[in-house]
Design a protein around this motif. Sequence first.
Motif, mmCIF file in Angstrom:
data_model
loop_
_atom_site.group_PDB
_atom_site.id
_atom_site.type_symbol
_atom_site.label_atom_id
_atom_site.label_comp_id
_atom_site.label_asym_id
_atom_site.label_seq_id
_atom_site.Cartn_x
_atom_site.Cartn_y
_atom_site.Cartn_z
ATOM 1 N N UNK A 237 0.809 -1.213 0.000
ATOM 2 C CA UNK A 237 0.000 0.000 0.000
ATOM 3 C C UNK A 237 0.844 1.266 0.000
ATOM 4 N N UNK A 238 2.135 1.132 0.212
ATOM 5 C CA UNK A 238 2.996 2.296 0.392
ATOM 6 C C UNK A 238 3.576 2.725 -0.950
ATOM 7 N N UNK A 239 3.372 4.011 -1.287
ATOM 8 C CA UNK A 239 3.935 4.578 -2.511
ATOM 9 C C UNK A 239 5.081 5.507 -2.134
ATOM 10 N N UNK A 240 6.286 5.232 -2.558
ATOM 11 C CA UNK A 240 7.408 6.120 -2.221
ATOM 12 C C UNK A 240 7.158 7.534 -2.732
ATOM 13 N N UNK A 241 7.682 8.491 -2.019
ATOM 14 C CA UNK A 241 7.490 9.895 -2.359
ATOM 15 C C UNK A 241 8.100 10.198 -3.720
ATOM 16 N N UNK A 242 7.320 10.841 -4.561
ATOM 17 C CA UNK A 242 7.799 11.220 -5.875
ATOM 18 C C UNK A 242 6.968 12.382 -6.390
ATOM 19 N N UNK A 243 7.569 13.214 -7.257
ATOM 20 C CA UNK A 243 6.858 14.339 -7.856
ATOM 21 C C UNK A 243 6.631 14.130 -9.342
ATOM 22 N N UNK A 244 6.911 12.934 -9.830
ATOM 23 C CA UNK A 244 6.751 12.688 -11.261
ATOM 24 C C UNK A 244 5.292 12.822 -11.676
ATOM 25 N N UNK A 245 4.394 12.413 -10.803
ATOM 26 C CA UNK A 245 2.981 12.454 -11.170
ATOM 27 C C UNK A 245 2.495 13.884 -11.387
ATOM 28 N N UNK A 246 3.170 14.885 -10.744
ATOM 29 C CA UNK A 246 2.784 16.269 -10.984
ATOM 30 C C UNK A 246 3.059 16.672 -12.429
ATOM 31 N N UNK A 247 4.204 16.262 -12.945
ATOM 32 C CA UNK A 247 4.521 16.553 -14.343
ATOM 33 C C UNK A 247 3.560 15.835 -15.279
ATOM 34 N N UNK A 248 3.161 14.629 -14.910
ATOM 35 C CA UNK A 248 2.215 13.883 -15.745
ATOM 36 C C UNK A 248 0.863 14.593 -15.779
ATOM 37 N N UNK A 249 0.421 15.106 -14.604
ATOM 38 C CA UNK A 249 -0.847 15.815 -14.568
ATOM 39 C C UNK A 249 -0.807 17.076 -15.430
ATOM 40 N N UNK A 250 0.296 17.804 -15.368
ATOM 41 C CA UNK A 250 0.417 19.013 -16.186
ATOM 42 C C UNK A 250 0.412 18.667 -17.675
ATOM 43 N N UNK A 251 1.096 17.590 -18.023
ATOM 44 C CA UNK A 251 1.144 17.185 -19.419
ATOM 45 C C UNK A 251 -0.232 16.746 -19.912
ATOM 46 N N UNK A 252 -0.986 16.056 -19.054
ATOM 47 C CA UNK A 252 -2.332 15.631 -19.430
ATOM 48 C C UNK A 252 -3.250 16.837 -19.668
ATOM 49 N N UNK A 253 -3.126 17.873 -18.805
ATOM 50 C CA UNK A 253 -3.938 19.067 -18.994
ATOM 51 C C UNK A 253 -3.548 19.791 -20.272
ATOM 52 N N UNK A 254 -2.244 19.849 -20.542
ATOM 53 C CA UNK A 254 -1.770 20.560 -21.726
ATOM 54 C C UNK A 254 -2.241 19.892 -23.005
ATOM 55 N N UNK A 255 -2.251 18.564 -23.032
ATOM 56 C CA UNK A 255 -2.634 17.839 -24.228
ATOM 57 C C UNK A 255 -4.119 17.505 -24.249
ATOM 58 N N UNK A 256 -4.823 17.813 -23.151
ATOM 59 C CA UNK A 256 -6.243 17.528 -23.118
ATOM 60 C C UNK A 256 -6.573 16.064 -23.059
ATOM 61 N N UNK A 257 -5.751 15.298 -22.351
ATOM 62 C CA UNK A 257 -5.965 13.861 -22.251
ATOM 63 C C UNK A 257 -6.741 13.559 -20.990
ATOM 64 N N UNK A 258 -7.809 12.848 -21.113
ATOM 65 C CA UNK A 258 -8.625 12.408 -19.986
ATOM 66 C C UNK A 258 -8.426 10.919 -19.757
ATOM 67 N N UNK A 259 -7.787 10.592 -18.667
ATOM 68 C CA UNK A 259 -7.523 9.180 -18.351
ATOM 69 C C UNK A 259 -8.176 8.855 -17.025
#
Length: 259
Positions: A237-259
């Motif tokens: 259940x433990x997810x190590x700390x990372x900020x990669x998902x923030x960049x993924x969220x920004x990229x999804x908003x920029x490209x208009x991808x709904x996942x």
Amino acid sequence: MATISRLTQKTLRLTPTTFKSLLRYLTSTAAAAAVDHRPPPPLPKREIEESPDRLKWDYRGQRRIIPLGQWNPKIAVDAYVAPNVVLAGQVTVWDGASVWNGAVLRGDLNKISVGFCSNVQEKSVLHAAWSSPTGLPAETTVDRFVTVGAYTLLRSCTIEPECIIGQHSILMEGSLMETHSILEAGSVVPPGRRIPTGELWAGNPARFVRTLTHEETLEIPKLAVAINDLSKAHFFEFLPYSTVYLEVEKLKKKLGINI
């Protein structure tokens, strides 16, 4: 007020209807003038909106792994280390081991190792000195299938395989627990003291209580395995700390991808 109204009505010789209209006009003008002399209302406080990309717990000033000089803590792939644990310097957590919430393993002066399938429970502190006054090794070594209870302090001591240390216990420099031994909760082992194999010790300072039965020695590794199985549930259940998902969220908003 009635007297003033009568006098004013006689003086101006106005009809009642005209007088009432004039009186309403004067009253409203006076009220408006009174309102104008009031201090202006205070400006509303501006609320600062937090950025959605901000990680609140990222600013608490705590890091799980703290390198010191050339020493970097090492954690096995299948070992569980809770998010708020502190590992500093020469620390090694071996396969299947678990270090639970709030524990501190500070290997800034000497080596600290937690062996296979061993566990260091909540709020425990493991430290090591430069050298031991007894001449024994100054490293803090916890071998395989060892259970270290919560709020325990281990300093430059050696714990051999298949031992149990009760919570709130203290083991000082150069102390040794041999295989298949148990230390009761709240015990204090003085520097250089040895707990022989197959014995139960307790007290402050720790003293011999009795010899363990064969069934009791068989239960020691079973306890370590049970805690290891419990740690796997936390590990998955433990997810190590990372900020990669923030960049993924920004990229999804920029490209208009709904996942």
